[in-house]
Design an enzyme around this catalytic site. Structure first.
Site, PDB file in Angstrom:
ATOM      1  CG  ASP A  25      -1.480  -1.190   1.429  1.00 20.68           C
ATOM      2  OD1 ASP A  25      -2.505  -1.688   0.690  1.00 20.68           O
ATOM      3  OD2 ASP A  25      -1.353  -1.850   2.391  1.00 20.68           O
ATOM      4  CD  GLU A 271      -1.020  -3.541  -6.880  1.00 25.23           C
ATOM      5  OE1 GLU A 271      -1.403  -2.394  -7.428  1.00 25.23           O
ATOM      6  OE2 GLU A 271      -1.905  -4.156  -6.434  1.00 25.23           O
TER       7      GLU A 271
HETATM    8  O1  TRH Z   1       4.738  -6.091   0.862  1.00 28.82           O
HETATM    9  P1  TRH Z   1       3.908  -6.568  -0.243  1.00 28.82           P
HETATM   10  O2  TRH Z   1       3.521  -7.884   0.170  1.00 28.82           O
HETATM   11  O3  TRH Z   1       2.269  -5.699  -0.412  1.00 28.82           O
HETATM   12  C1  TRH Z   1       1.155  -6.641  -0.569  1.00 28.82           C
HETATM   13  C2  TRH Z   1       0.760  -6.129  -1.993  1.00 28.82           C
HETATM   14  O4  TRH Z   1       0.872  -4.925  -2.440  1.00 28.82           O
HETATM   15  C3  TRH Z   1      -0.761  -6.812  -2.245  1.00 28.82           C
HETATM   16  O5  TRH Z   1      -1.104  -6.369  -3.364  1.00 28.82           O
HETATM   17  C4  TRH Z   1      -1.513  -6.180  -0.905  1.00 28.82           C
HETATM   18  O6  TRH Z   1      -2.610  -6.654  -1.124  1.00 28.82           O
HETATM   19  C5  TRH Z   1      -0.899  -6.576   0.303  1.00 28.82           C
HETATM   20  O7  TRH Z   1       0.184  -6.096   0.393  1.00 28.82           O
HETATM   21  C6  TRH Z   1      -1.746  -5.996   1.356  1.00 28.82           C
HETATM   22  O8  TRH Z   1       4.534  -6.367  -1.664  1.00 28.82           O
HETATM   23  P2  TRH Z   1       4.890  -5.190  -2.681  1.00 28.82           P
HETATM   24  O9  TRH Z   1       3.518  -4.807  -3.299  1.00 28.82           O
HETATM   25  O10 TRH Z   1       5.870  -5.586  -3.638  1.00 28.82           O
HETATM   26  O11 TRH Z   1       5.425  -3.946  -1.857  1.00 28.82           O
HETATM   27  C7  TRH Z   1       6.423  -4.008  -1.270  1.00 28.82           C
HETATM   28  C8  TRH Z   1       7.199  -2.445  -1.041  1.00 28.82           C
HETATM   29  O12 TRH Z   1       8.509  -2.553  -0.387  1.00 28.82           O
HETATM   30  C9  TRH Z   1       7.568  -2.239  -2.677  1.00 28.82           C
HETATM   31  O13 TRH Z   1       7.247  -0.865  -3.009  1.00 28.82           O
HETATM   32  C10 TRH Z   1       9.345  -2.383  -2.802  1.00 28.82           C
HETATM   33  C11 TRH Z   1       9.360  -2.060  -1.237  1.00 28.82           C
HETATM   34  N1  TRH Z   1      10.720  -2.601  -0.547  1.00 28.82           N
HETATM   35  C12 TRH Z   1      11.789  -1.553  -0.424  1.00 28.82           C
HETATM   36  O14 TRH Z   1      11.567  -0.478  -1.135  1.00 28.82           O
HETATM   37  N2  TRH Z   1      13.019  -2.040  -0.068  1.00 28.82           N
HETATM   38  C13 TRH Z   1      13.104  -3.448   0.541  1.00 28.82           C
HETATM   39  O15 TRH Z   1      14.324  -3.617   0.753  1.00 28.82           O
HETATM   40  C14 TRH Z   1      12.149  -4.193   0.084  1.00 28.82           C
HETATM   41  C15 TRH Z   1      12.342  -5.581   0.491  1.00 28.82           C
HETATM   42  C16 TRH Z   1      10.810  -3.757  -0.207  1.00 28.82           C
END
Ligand code: TRH
Length: 376
Positions: A25, A271
Site C-alpha cells: 500500500d 504488486e
Molecule cells: O509488501 P507486499 O507484500 O505488499 C502487498 C501487495 O501490495 C498486495 O497487493 C497487497 O494486497 C498487500 O500488500 C496488502 O509487496 P509489494 O507490493 O511488492 O510491496 C513491497 C514494497 O516494499 C515495494 O514498494 C518495494 C518495497 N521494498 C523496498 O523499498 N525495499 C526493500 O528492501 C524491500 C524488501 C521492499
C-alpha cells in the site's frame, strides 16, 4: 527520457493511503507521489501509518522530497477534520479503495478548483491482468445520496494493456538503468561466481524445492529481511553446499530496484515488486498475495496468459502459488536463460506503452476540461 502528458498548470493532489499490512500500500502510493512531484505537481500524502517510509524513502518526515508533504491521516477517528489552513485539493486519490470519510472529502475537495475547473475524485485500484480490468478502468461512480450527492468518483485501474491505466514507471528509469553497473554492484558485495537470486516472498511451500534446483546449486541468495527471511528460516532447512545465503536489509526503493537489476533471478511478491521485476528485465517469479478464496489463482492465470508463458515458467509460478497440479520441471541453466529472454521481451512490450502517470494526467486533464460528468 519520456515526457509526461503536459498539464496546463501544476495541480494540488491529496493522496490517501491506508496501510493494511505488508508494504505494498505504502510502496505503490509513495511511487505515485514521487512521480507526481517529479512532474511538477504538489502532493500531500495522507497516511495512517508512515513508519515504513523511514526505510523505503528516508527523509520523508524531514521534508527531503520537494513537492511532497506527509500528513497523518486519522482514518478511524470520525470527528477528525483536516487542518483548516491547508488549501483544498484539485485531485483527491484514494488508493486501493481506502475510503476517505464523506465529511473529509467535502472539506478537502470543493466541486470546483481555484481555476474554475471541476476537481476530480479518483480511486486507484489494485493491479490485475484479468480481462475485466479493461472494462472497469475509467468508470464513474456517481453518488446519488448523502452529503456528496451529485459528485462522482472515478475508478482508475493499473494494468498491462493500453486499454488500462498502465504501470508506474519513472520518467528517468531507463537513464538510471543505463548508468547502473551490475558487476560493480556485485563486487561491492564481495562478488560470487554462481547466479544471484533475490528473494522477496511470503511463505511459498515450493521454496525449498526451488533452492535445490540444478541452476541454483551455487547461488548467492539475498533474502529480504522481515517476513521473507522468517519464511526462509522456517521453510528451508538445508541449502546446497555451494550456496551462500544472507538476509538482505530493507533498503530504500531505489536501492531495492538496483538489487533486482543486479540479480539473475528475482522472486517477487504482491504488486509493486512485481512491477519492479518487470522493469528489471531479469528472470523473475511471482508469489501473489494469498487470498482465502484463492482469487489470486485467477489473477495468476491472467498474468500467465498475458505473458504467453512458457510451460516451465508457468509451472513454477503455479507451484509457488500453491496451485494444485504436477510438480514443476527441473530448473536448469537453459531454462533460466529462457526465462531471462522472456523477461526482456515482456519489459520491451511494456516499455512500448505509456506509463501510469502519463495516462493518469491525461485522464485528469480530460475530465477537468470536459466537465466532471463526462465519460472517460
Ligand atoms: O509488501 P507486499 O507484500 O505488499 C502487498 C501487495 O501490495 C498486495 O497487493 C497487497 O494486497 C498487500 O500488500 C496488502 O509487496 P509489494 O507490493 O511488492 O510491496 C513491497 C514494497 O516494499 C515495494 O514498494 C518495494 C518495497 N521494498 C523496498 O523499498 N525495499 C526493500 O528492501 C524491500 C524488501 C521492499
Amino acid at each position: 527520457m519520456e515526457t509526461h502528458f503536459p498539464s496546463p498548470a501544476p495541480l494540488r493532489w491529496d493522496v490517501y493511503c491506508h496501510v493494511i499490512d505488508n508494504w505494498g500500500d505504502v510502496g505503490v502510493t509513495w511511487r505515485l507521489c514521487r512521480q507526481l512531484a517529479a512532474a511538477g505537481h504538489s502532493v500531500r500524502l495522507w497516511i495512517d501509518d508512515a513508519s515504513a517510509l523511514d526505510w523505503m524513502a528516508p527523509g520523508t518526515r524531514q521534508g527531503r522530497w520537494p513537492g511532497i508533504t506527509v500528513h497523518p491521516w486519522p482514518r478511524t477517528d470520525p470527528s477528525a477534520r483536516p487542518p483548516a489552513q491547508l488549501p483544498s485539493a484539485d485531485v483527491l486519490v484514494e488508493t486501493f479503495g481506502c475510503h476517505v470519510d464523506d465529511a473529509w472529502v467535502a472539506a478537502r475537495l470543493p466541486p470546483q478548483a481555484d481555476d474554475g475547473r471541476p476537481t476530480l475524485w479518483l480511486n486507484l485500484e489494485y493491479l490485475s491482468a484479468e480481462p475485466w480490468v479493461e472494462r472497469s478502468h475509467g468508470l464513474p461512480s456517481p453518488l446519488l445520496h448523502g452529503p456528496l450527492a451529485g459528485r462522482t468518483k472515478w475508478f482508475f485501474f493499473p494494468g498491462f494493456t493500453p486499454a488500462t491505466g498502465g504501470l508506474l514507471r519513472e520518467s528517468d528509469l531507463l537513464t538510471r538503468q543505463a548508468a547502473f553497473d551490475a558487476a560493480a554492484w556485485r563486487s561491492a558485495r564481495g562478488g560470487h561466481d554462481g547466479p544471484w537470486v533475490s528473494v522477496f516472498c511470503y511463505e511459498p511451500a515450493a521454496l525449498p524445492r526451488l533452492v535445490q534446483q540444478p541452476a541454483l546449486g551455487g547461488a548467492r541468495w539475498l533474502v529480504a529481511d522481515g517476513r521473507s527471511a522468517a519464511a526462509w528460516r522456517t521453510l528451508v532447512p538445508t541449502t546446497p553446499a555451494a550456496a551462500r545465503v544472507e538476509v538482505a536489509p530493507l533498503v530504500p526503493q531505489d536501492a531495492f530496484d538496483e538489487r533486482l537489476w543486479a540479480c539473475d533471478l528475482n522472486l517477487v511478491r504482491g504488486e509493486d515488486s512485481l512491477v519492479r521485476a518487470l522493469w528489471a528485465g531479469r528472470a523473475w517469479l511471482w508469489q501473489l498475495y494469498p487470498q482465502d478464496d484463492d482469487a489470486h489463482h485467477a489473477k495468476l492465470e491472467a498474468l500467465l496468459a498475458w505473458a504467453d508463458a512458457p510451460p516451465s515458467w508457468a509451472a513454477w509460478m503455479r507451484a509457488l502459488n500453491d496451485v494444485p497440479g504436477t510438480p514443476p520441471p527441473a530448473l536448469t541453466s537453459a531454462v533460466l536463460a529462457e526465462w531471462s529472454a522472456l523477461a526482456q521481451h515482456l519489459r520491451q512490450r511494456l516499455l512500448a506503452q505509456s506509463d501510469l502517470l502519463t495516462r493518469l494526467l491525461a485522464f485528469v486533464h480530460r475530465q477537468r476540461h470536459a466537465g466532471a460528468f463526462a465519460a472517460p
